[in-house]
Structure formats: C-alpha cells, structure tokens
Design a protein around this motif. Structure first.
Motif, PDB file in Angstrom:
ATOM      1  N   GLN A  27       0.826  -1.212   0.000  1.00 17.49           N
ATOM      2  CA  GLN A  27       0.000   0.000   0.000  1.00 17.49           C
ATOM      3  C   GLN A  27       0.858   1.258   0.000  1.00 17.49           C
ATOM      4  O   GLN A  27       0.534   2.240  -0.675  1.00 17.49           O
ATOM      5  CB  GLN A  27      -0.925  -0.001   1.228  1.00 17.49           C
ATOM      6  CG  GLN A  27      -1.838  -1.214   1.325  1.00 17.49           C
ATOM      7  CD  GLN A  27      -2.626  -1.463   0.050  1.00 17.49           C
ATOM      8  OE1 GLN A  27      -3.133  -0.530  -0.572  1.00 17.49           O
ATOM      9  NE2 GLN A  27      -2.717  -2.724  -0.347  1.00 17.49           N
ATOM     10  N   LEU A  28       1.972   1.246   0.734  1.00 17.12           N
ATOM     11  CA  LEU A  28       2.877   2.392   0.727  1.00 17.12           C
ATOM     12  C   LEU A  28       3.457   2.614  -0.661  1.00 17.12           C
ATOM     13  O   LEU A  28       3.538   3.752  -1.141  1.00 17.12           O
ATOM     14  CB  LEU A  28       3.999   2.174   1.750  1.00 17.12           C
ATOM     15  CG  LEU A  28       5.123   3.216   1.758  1.00 17.12           C
ATOM     16  CD1 LEU A  28       4.568   4.608   2.050  1.00 17.12           C
ATOM     17  CD2 LEU A  28       6.188   2.845   2.792  1.00 17.12           C
ATOM     18  N   SER A  29       3.852   1.522  -1.334  1.00 14.87           N
ATOM     19  CA  SER A  29       4.430   1.638  -2.677  1.00 14.87           C
ATOM     20  C   SER A  29       3.415   2.187  -3.667  1.00 14.87           C
ATOM     21  O   SER A  29       3.742   3.040  -4.503  1.00 14.87           O
ATOM     22  CB  SER A  29       4.942   0.266  -3.146  1.00 14.87           C
ATOM     23  OG  SER A  29       5.922  -0.235  -2.269  1.00 14.87           O
ATOM     24  N   ILE A  30       2.165   1.722  -3.575  1.00 11.64           N
ATOM     25  CA  ILE A  30       1.130   2.194  -4.506  1.00 11.64           C
ATOM     26  C   ILE A  30       0.863   3.683  -4.314  1.00 11.64           C
ATOM     27  O   ILE A  30       0.787   4.454  -5.280  1.00 11.64           O
ATOM     28  CB  ILE A  30      -0.156   1.370  -4.317  1.00 11.64           C
ATOM     29  CG1 ILE A  30       0.062  -0.075  -4.769  1.00 11.64           C
ATOM     30  CG2 ILE A  30      -1.311   1.997  -5.082  1.00 11.64           C
ATOM     31  CD1 ILE A  30      -1.115  -0.994  -4.485  1.00 11.64           C
ATOM     32  N   CYS A  31       0.698   4.114  -3.045  1.00 17.85           N
ATOM     33  CA  CYS A  31       0.404   5.540  -2.776  1.00 17.85           C
ATOM     34  C   CYS A  31       1.557   6.435  -3.216  1.00 17.85           C
ATOM     35  O   CYS A  31       1.335   7.485  -3.829  1.00 17.85           O
ATOM     36  CB  CYS A  31       0.122   5.728  -1.288  1.00 17.85           C
ATOM     37  SG  CYS A  31      -1.439   5.011  -0.740  1.00 17.85           S
ATOM     38  N   LEU A  32       2.793   6.035  -2.908  1.00 18.84           N
ATOM     39  CA  LEU A  32       3.947   6.844  -3.321  1.00 18.84           C
ATOM     40  C   LEU A  32       4.085   6.868  -4.833  1.00 18.84           C
ATOM     41  O   LEU A  32       4.414   7.916  -5.418  1.00 18.84           O
ATOM     42  CB  LEU A  32       5.222   6.295  -2.691  1.00 18.84           C
ATOM     43  CG  LEU A  32       5.593   6.820  -1.301  1.00 18.84           C
ATOM     44  CD1 LEU A  32       6.877   6.169  -0.817  1.00 18.84           C
ATOM     45  CD2 LEU A  32       5.743   8.328  -1.293  1.00 18.84           C
ATOM     46  N   PHE A  33       3.842   5.735  -5.494  1.00 17.11           N
ATOM     47  CA  PHE A  33       3.945   5.691  -6.959  1.00 17.11           C
ATOM     48  C   PHE A  33       2.946   6.655  -7.594  1.00 17.11           C
ATOM     49  O   PHE A  33       3.305   7.443  -8.481  1.00 17.11           O
ATOM     50  CB  PHE A  33       3.696   4.255  -7.437  1.00 17.11           C
ATOM     51  CG  PHE A  33       3.746   4.104  -8.935  1.00 17.11           C
ATOM     52  CD1 PHE A  33       4.954   3.931  -9.592  1.00 17.11           C
ATOM     53  CD2 PHE A  33       2.586   4.145  -9.689  1.00 17.11           C
ATOM     54  CE1 PHE A  33       5.008   3.797 -10.972  1.00 17.11           C
ATOM     55  CE2 PHE A  33       2.620   4.015 -11.072  1.00 17.11           C
ATOM     56  CZ  PHE A  33       3.839   3.844 -11.711  1.00 17.11           C
ATOM     57  N   LEU A  34       1.686   6.607  -7.164  1.00 19.91           N
ATOM     58  CA  LEU A  34       0.667   7.502  -7.731  1.00 19.91           C
ATOM     59  C   LEU A  34       0.975   8.967  -7.418  1.00 19.91           C
ATOM     60  O   LEU A  34       0.782   9.847  -8.267  1.00 19.91           O
ATOM     61  CB  LEU A  34      -0.705   7.119  -7.187  1.00 19.91           C
ATOM     62  CG  LEU A  34      -1.235   5.744  -7.607  1.00 19.91           C
ATOM     63  CD1 LEU A  34      -2.566   5.447  -6.917  1.00 19.91           C
ATOM     64  CD2 LEU A  34      -1.385   5.656  -9.119  1.00 19.91           C
ATOM     65  N   ALA A  35       1.456   9.251  -6.184  1.00 19.42           N
ATOM     66  CA  ALA A  35       1.760  10.632  -5.813  1.00 19.42           C
ATOM     67  C   ALA A  35       2.905  11.182  -6.647  1.00 19.42           C
ATOM     68  O   ALA A  35       2.829  12.304  -7.175  1.00 19.42           O
ATOM     69  CB  ALA A  35       2.095  10.703  -4.326  1.00 19.42           C
ATOM     70  N   HIS A  36       3.989  10.416  -6.778  1.00 19.85           N
ATOM     71  CA  HIS A  36       5.139  10.873  -7.578  1.00 19.85           C
ATOM     72  C   HIS A  36       4.765  11.029  -9.050  1.00 19.85           C
ATOM     73  O   HIS A  36       5.196  11.981  -9.711  1.00 19.85           O
ATOM     74  CB  HIS A  36       6.300   9.889  -7.438  1.00 19.85           C
ATOM     75  CG  HIS A  36       6.948   9.911  -6.084  1.00 19.85           C
ATOM     76  ND1 HIS A  36       6.805  10.952  -5.214  1.00 19.85           N
ATOM     77  CD2 HIS A  36       7.770   9.007  -5.456  1.00 19.85           C
ATOM     78  CE1 HIS A  36       7.489  10.718  -4.114  1.00 19.85           C
ATOM     79  NE2 HIS A  36       8.076   9.541  -4.231  1.00 19.85           N
ATOM     80  N   LEU A  37       3.975  10.096  -9.566  1.00 21.21           N
ATOM     81  CA  LEU A  37       3.574  10.169 -10.980  1.00 21.21           C
ATOM     82  C   LEU A  37       2.720  11.406 -11.232  1.00 21.21           C
ATOM     83  O   LEU A  37       2.926  12.125 -12.230  1.00 21.21           O
ATOM     84  CB  LEU A  37       2.808   8.899 -11.351  1.00 21.21           C
ATOM     85  CG  LEU A  37       2.361   8.791 -12.813  1.00 21.21           C
ATOM     86  CD1 LEU A  37       3.579   8.748 -13.738  1.00 21.21           C
ATOM     87  CD2 LEU A  37       1.490   7.550 -13.021  1.00 21.21           C
ATOM     88  N   LEU A  38       1.759  11.676 -10.345  1.00 20.48           N
ATOM     89  CA  LEU A  38       0.921  12.866 -10.513  1.00 20.48           C
ATOM     90  C   LEU A  38       1.737  14.139 -10.347  1.00 20.48           C
ATOM     91  O   LEU A  38       1.514  15.134 -11.050  1.00 20.48           O
ATOM     92  CB  LEU A  38      -0.225  12.826  -9.499  1.00 20.48           C
ATOM     93  CG  LEU A  38      -1.297  13.908  -9.627  1.00 20.48           C
ATOM     94  CD1 LEU A  38      -1.996  13.802 -10.975  1.00 20.48           C
ATOM     95  CD2 LEU A  38      -2.323  13.799  -8.501  1.00 20.48           C
ATOM     96  N   PHE A  39       2.713  14.133  -9.431  1.00 24.94           N
ATOM     97  CA  PHE A  39       3.563  15.307  -9.233  1.00 24.94           C
ATOM     98  C   PHE A  39       4.365  15.611 -10.493  1.00 24.94           C
ATOM     99  O   PHE A  39       4.460  16.769 -10.921  1.00 24.94           O
ATOM    100  CB  PHE A  39       4.505  15.050  -8.057  1.00 24.94           C
ATOM    101  CG  PHE A  39       5.436  16.199  -7.759  1.00 24.94           C
ATOM    102  CD1 PHE A  39       5.044  17.228  -6.913  1.00 24.94           C
ATOM    103  CD2 PHE A  39       6.704  16.263  -8.321  1.00 24.94           C
ATOM    104  CE1 PHE A  39       5.888  18.293  -6.646  1.00 24.94           C
ATOM    105  CE2 PHE A  39       7.554  17.316  -8.066  1.00 24.94           C
ATOM    106  CZ  PHE A  39       7.146  18.338  -7.220  1.00 24.94           C
ATOM    107  N   LEU A  40       4.958  14.584 -11.103  1.00 26.33           N
ATOM    108  CA  LEU A  40       5.801  14.806 -12.283  1.00 26.33           C
ATOM    109  C   LEU A  40       4.993  15.235 -13.500  1.00 26.33           C
ATOM    110  O   LEU A  40       5.473  16.011 -14.325  1.00 26.33           O
ATOM    111  CB  LEU A  40       6.575  13.527 -12.610  1.00 26.33           C
ATOM    112  CG  LEU A  40       7.762  13.193 -11.705  1.00 26.33           C
ATOM    113  CD1 LEU A  40       8.377  11.859 -12.109  1.00 26.33           C
ATOM    114  CD2 LEU A  40       8.818  14.278 -11.766  1.00 26.33           C
TER     115      LEU A  40
END
Length: 752
Positions: free
Chosen positions: A491-504
C-alpha cells in the motif's frame, strides 16, 4: 262542638309557631355569615358561605378560592411577569394595590390629554418637541435638535465643542471654530514646501467660519500648485519624498474634516487647474446610500456608517483626488498581506527575483466627520477609472492604501482592502477603513529554480517510480513473503507511486483552475495517505522488534490486519475533506497545483506530516534500543546474530523509508539552507529506491524467488530455442522426401 274546637288547636298552634321558626332560621343564617366574614382574610370576600374568594387584583398561593384560614390574598403585579399588561408603544406600566395604570414615557405626551390610561387601545402617546417648548434646553452656543423621545444639542455652524464638553447633554458648550494646526515635516529642507506652509499660515490667520468655503477653495488651489510643480521636492531622497507625501495627505485630511463642519448642508465640489479635486456632502440625516465623485474616482457608502461617530446630528463625507501625489510616491514599497504575498510569489520553491509596482490611478483620500474609521461596520466601495492597461502574465492589479508610520514615513499596503473587479480601464475596490487609496499594478519576475535541483528531482523521482513499480509487483506476485508487513509495503508503494507520478506529470497544469484544484486535492490526499502508511510501517516495525522478547504476538497482528486499511486510507480522506470544506479556494496557486500557503492552509499538510515523522522517529529509536538489548544477550549463534543485525540495518534504513528525512525541509534556513535543500531533494526523491532495496533486494526470500523466476525464464527460453531447432530440423527433413516423391512421379511418367 267542644271536640271540634279541640281539633282546631293543633292547627292554630302550627300557625303561631311558623313565625318563630322563620325567625330562628334567619338568626342561624345571620350567625353563619358573621362567622364566614370573620374567617376570610383581608382583600377577600365570602363565597358560597363555606369558602373565601380573593378580590380582583389579588390572589392567594392556592388559587382564587380557598378554604384554609391561614391563606392571604396578595397583590398581583400586572406590570410584571407572569401577568404582563401591554400599555403600547412609548408608554410605561405602573402597578398599584389591586390594580395598575399606564403613562407615557419621558419625552412623550398623550394626545388625548388624559394623564393615565388602562391599556394599549387607549394609548395616544406622541413625541414631545423639547426644542419648541419655549424653555432653553441647550446652551446659547448650540442648536437644539429634536429627536424621537429626546433631543440633542449641536454646535452652531462654524463652532466646535469646547475641550471637556463634547457630547455632555444638555450641557454641551461650543466655541468658535479655529483653523487646525498644520506644520511642515521636521528635518526636510525645501523652498517649495516652505512657501506652501507660509500660505497655509496666512489662511489660518485670515480664517473666519463664515468664509469656510473660500478658505477650502484657497487650500485646494495651494495643494494643487505644490503638486503640479514640486521642483526641489523631486530632488529629495525617496524616503524624504514619502515623508512629505504622508504629511500632505494626513494634514489635508485633518484640516478638511475640521473646516467642513462650518459648511452648510448639501453637496459641494472644489477643484483646481491641475486636477486636484474635492467633493463633500454635509447632511443632518442623509439618504441611505451616498455617492461622491472626484475626477476619475467614485465612492459609494452607506450613510449609517458616517453616523457611527455618535455626532450630535451633522455628518460629513469627503473625497479628495490629488493626481500630482503620484510624483512623490513613486517607487514606494508594496507590503502584501501573507495570503496575497503567497498568491503573488506563487510557488513553494524558487527564489523571488524582484517586485516593482506602477500606479494606475490617482491617489485619493476619503474622510468623514468621524475620525475613527479603522474598523467600519460595512465596507466602502471605490471605483477607479484609469488609462487602458494590458497586464502581462506576471503582473497583478492591487487595491492599496498608504500606510504611514508615526515618524512620518510609509508604504503601500493591501490590509483591509480587496479588489472586487478589474478591467482594462477601471478597477473596483472595497475597504473596511478610510485613508488614502490608489490602484497599482505589481510586476514580478518568474521565480527562478535551481537547475541542478530540478534535474536531481526528476532523475530521483523517475528512478523511484521504476523501483516502486518493481516493488509493488514483487509484493503482489511473491507468495512466499506475503503477510501483514508485505501488505503495508504494497500500500505504501502504490500511494507513493501515484503521488510521484501525478507530481511529475501535473504539478504545473495551472491553465484550468478547477482542474488545478482537483490535482492539488489529489496530491494532498496521496501524500497524506503515503505518510499514514509510513506511520503504520513504523508501528509494525516496532511490534516486530518487540516480538523478539514477547511471546504472544498473534493478537496484535490480528488488530493490525483489521485496522490498517481504515486508518491508512480513511484518516487522510477525513483530513482532506475537512480542509476542502473549510477552504476550497486555497487548493491551487497561480504557478503550482498545490496547497496555497495563505491563511496557514499549508499546515493542513505539514501538521499531520510533522506529527507522523515525529512518532516514526520515536518508533525507530525504540526499535533500535530493543535490538541493542537483544544483541547484547545473544549467544554465539551465528545465524540468529546475522538475522538480528540485518533487522538492525533495516531499522536504520527505515529512517529514510518512514519519511523522517522530511525534517531536513524544516532546516532549510540560514547559511546551511542550500546544503539542506540538496540533501532534502536527493534523499526524499530516492525514497522508492530505498523501499525496493530494503524490502526486496536485501530479502533472502525475495532473492530466492527472483532466482526461481530467472531460472524459469531461462528454462522457458531454452525450451523455446529447442522447440525452434526441432521445428527447423523437421522442416529440413521433410524437404528430401518431397523431392524423392517428385522424382518418383517423374519416373512413373516416363515408364508409362
């Protein structure tokens, strides 16, 4: 015959006894009435021979009718609760024993002539005009003004209250008005300014209240000439020019406020050749809405605001336009409120290169007879007309006022003023105080980002995205390691992946405000969810280390499984929902789709983050302490020692994974700010790489599973190659057989 007479005797006896019986009954009734009267208390009467009843206007504790001899009939207060009597408007109720009456309130009298009345239907109270009663109600230096139910004493035109006698009704005493004191700013040498104040002193010596209009006209002309050709004032340093401007604005406002009290009721205008203009309205009781125009400015206000000073009746509203004042206020500082400064500066990263402002309108001053205008009950609207202007992408229009300090200096400020609307040729402002106002356009450069930090951010986040994707696939497909800890990692990996992708991909998409606000809200939620899962990771790490010394751990594990999803995704959703409901307009800035730092809204993110990494830091320290104690008590069992050391290494690595390194962002102050910025960017952009390294590459089970996958891939590739070779061999073997068949066919043909 004798017997007949004897028979008549009883009848005669009955007739004789009848009067005696009636008399006896009458005496008995009289005795009963006497006893009952003696039995009933004061303010009551006999009721049905056996009880008492209180007289009208009285009542006993047990009710109107009672039987107890100890009861008392007490007066009913008809003028108070619970028996409230209505005497009507402008009347007072007076209670008496057993009754009441009404009289008109002070300041009112009955039109019917009756001094008292009983109820609202008889009320004829009307206002008394104390000023026409023939008695001297006010001092001879004042004018009596009748009000509803009372009166006021106001100074005559051209007079002002004596010190100590302001609003002391009815003893208000006035004296003839004098020209207010106005002195030049100290320490500033200027021939033009000295000449101006000489003319002001001449006006002061010649001032007569009856000539107030002429004095105001001369004063406006003098100010106009000074600002039209300031001469040596323009050679002064900017700070001294601003000091002169402050003195002129404040002094002119004070003088006009005083002199306008000597003007008759009505609307008056005064103007001069170079454009200086004054519009005044003096009224006893003005219309509800007031509009004043001066040059290119219009002011709209409610007349009730002008009456808030508690003045004795007359109120003054004035608007002065001084076009030449802009020469003295050039290059003045602009001080923004924190939330507007955030809007102007925009991004949460980068260095502001510079700010400059240009006056678009004339400088105007608004004043009232009430000098306390810092917190008005309703805002004043100003409509400024100005030359056509085209704003650039990094330019913004502001409604400002001249905020001066006690020492005479000042700066432009936006406090208490807001821009309602702006166009190419006009701007509408609303302010909750009065002062000197203007409209200016602020120009600022684009915040310049450090290119090295930008490259590090994009490379680090790109690497983290790849590592987070590989880690998520590992946690999903590697069945040998799936447990509560793996669910947290996933769950941590999924949330961080989506957050970083949306940020970039979307942090700079500010073209559409609604879309930008949605992106900011999504980033707010995803990063908060990431930190919430980091908190659960820290708790699970601590419980895992504690499991080395505690035997019963299964119950804790069950609780973690039940609570982790509601907490991990529910808590950040609640925080974002409350933030969006309270301040929806603060999602998104002009340059970034992120939280607007104005009104401390950024703390809806920083508050939970600071709390989480503080708790996680405590979890990591307690975990290291437990592991230290465990290491010191271990025997020479090499495998156990190695496992515990690996757990110690992972606990140390959790400092990076659990977001504790975000505290480096707080340390970006002082000389070390640049270094801390680099450390913060490098470490936190590689957070996904640390997760993949610690939970995947350093896990023996995962490495074994990777080996099986690679072996399977090699085996599949080898089988594919064998299959391909066999297919080719079979194909080659089939070719001679075909050739032989053809030859045989040809041979058959020749034979035939």
């Amino acid at each position: 015959m004798r017997n007949g007479h004897l028979m008549l005797l009883p009848g005669l006896l009955m007739l004789l006894l009848l009067p005696l019986g009636a008399a006896s009954q009458k005496a008995s009734a009289s005795q009963s009435l006497t006893d009952s009267t003696r039995y009933c208390p004061a303010n009551s009467a006999v009721f049905n021979d056996t009880s008492c009843r209180c007289s009208p206007g009285f009542n006993s504790s047990s009710g109107e009718i009672f039987y107890n001899g100890s009861e008392r009939c007490e007066d009913i207060n008809e003028c108070g609760p619970p028996s409230v009597v209505s005497c009507g408007k402008f009347a007072d109720c007076w209670n008496t024993e057993g009754s009441y009456y009404c009289t008109c309130s002070p300041g009112y009298k009955p039109a019917s002539g009756a001094r008292t009345f009983r109820d609202e239907s008889e009320n004829t109270c009307q206002d008394v005009d104390e000023c026409s009663s023939g008695q001297p109600m006010c001092h001879e230096s004042t004018i009596c003004i009748n009000t509803v139910g009372s009166y006021k004493c106001r100074c005559r035109w051209g007079w002002e209250p004596k010190p100590g006698y302001q609003n002391r009704q009815p003893n208000t005493t006035c004296e003839e008005m004098s020209f207010p004191t106005w002195t030049p700013p100290p320490g500033i040498k200027s021939q033009r300014l000295s000449h101006f104040f000489e003319r002001v002193q001449d006006l002061r010596r010649d001032f007569k209240p009856a000539l107030a209009q002429d004095t105001i006209q001369h004063l406006i002309r003098e100010v106009d000439e000074l600002l039209e050709t300031p001469d040596d004032l323009e050679a002064l340093p900017r700070s001294e020019q601003h000091c002169v401007a402050t003195n002129l604005l404040v002094g002119l406002e004070d003088v006009l406020r005083t002199l306008s009290q000597a003007l008759p009721n009505g609307i008056m205008t005064f103007n001069a050749s170079a454009g200086t203009d004054l519009s005044l309205e003096v009224q006893e009781q003005g219309h509800r809405n007031v509009t004043l125009s001066s040059n290119q400015v219009k002011m709209l206000l409610n007349w009730d605001v002008a009456h808030e000073s508690g003045d004795s009746g007359r109120s003054v509203v004035g608007l002065v336009s001084t076009p030449g004042m802009g020469k003295l206020l050039a290059e003045a500082r602009l001080v923004l409120e924190p939330e507007r400064q955030a809007v102007l500066h925009g991004a949460h990263k980068g260095v502001l290169r510079g700010v400059s402002s240009v006056l678009l309108s004339h400088v105007i001053s608004a004043f009232m007879s009430n000098s306390d205008t810092q917190n008005l009950s309703s805002p004043i609207t100003f409509i400024f007309s100005h030359h056509s202007v085209t704003r650039g992408p990094m330019q913004k229009v502001f409604c400002v006022f001249w905020d001066h300090t006690p020492d005479g200096y000042g700066h432009w400020s936006t406090a208490g003023c807001r821009m309602v609307a702006t166009g190419d040729t006009s701007t509408t402002c609303q302010c909750t105080h009065l002062s000197s106002f203007a409209v200016l356009m602020a120009h600022y450069d684009v915040p310049v980002e450090d290119p090295v930090l930008a490259v590090i951010t994009y490379l680090g986040l790109g690497l983290s995205l790849l590592c987070l994707l590989l880690a998520a696939l590992t946690f999903l497909l590697c069945k040998a390691i799936q447990n509560t800890s793996t669910s947290l990692h996933l769950q941590l990996s999924i949330c961080l992946f989506l957050a970083h992708l949306l940020f970039l991909t979307a942090i700079d998409r500010t073209e559409i405000k609604v879309l930008c606000a949605i992106i900011a809200g999504a980033l707010h939620y995803l990063y908060l969810a990431s930190f919430t899962w980091m908190l659960l990771e820290g708790l699970n790490l601590f419980l895992t280390a504690r499991n080395l010394t505690v035997v019963n751990y299964s119950s804790v594990s069950r609780v973690m499984k039940k609570l982790m999803f509601p907490v991990g995704y529910g808590v950040p959703a609640i925080i974002v929902a409350i933030s969006a409901a309270s301040r929806p307009l603060l999602y998104g800035t002009p340059t970034r789709c992120w939280l607007n730092p104005g009104k401390r809204f950024i703390w809806s993110f920083l508050g939970p983050v600071c709390t989480i990494f503080s708790v996680n830091l405590a979890f990591v320290l307690m975990t290291l302490w437990i592991l230290k104690s465990k290491l010191s008590s271990l025997s020479s069992d090499v495998s156990t020692l190695q496992n515990t050391r690996m757990l110690t290494f992972k606990a140390t690595a959790q400092l990076f994974i659990l977001g504790c390194t975000w505290c480096l962002g707080i340390l970006q102050v002082g000389p070390a700010a640049h270094v801390m910025a680099y450390l913060f960017t490098i470490i936190n952009s590689l957070q996904g790489f640390f997760i993949f390294l610690v939970y995947c590459l350093l896990s023996q089970q995962v490495r074994e599973q990777y080996g099986k996958w690679f072996k399977g891939i090699k085996k599949t590739r080898a089988e594919s190659e064998i299959y391909t070779l066999s297919s080719r061999a079979m194909s080659d073997a089939s070719k001679p057989s075909t050739h032989f068949t053809n030859l045989e066919a040809e041979g058959s043909g020749h034979t035939s």
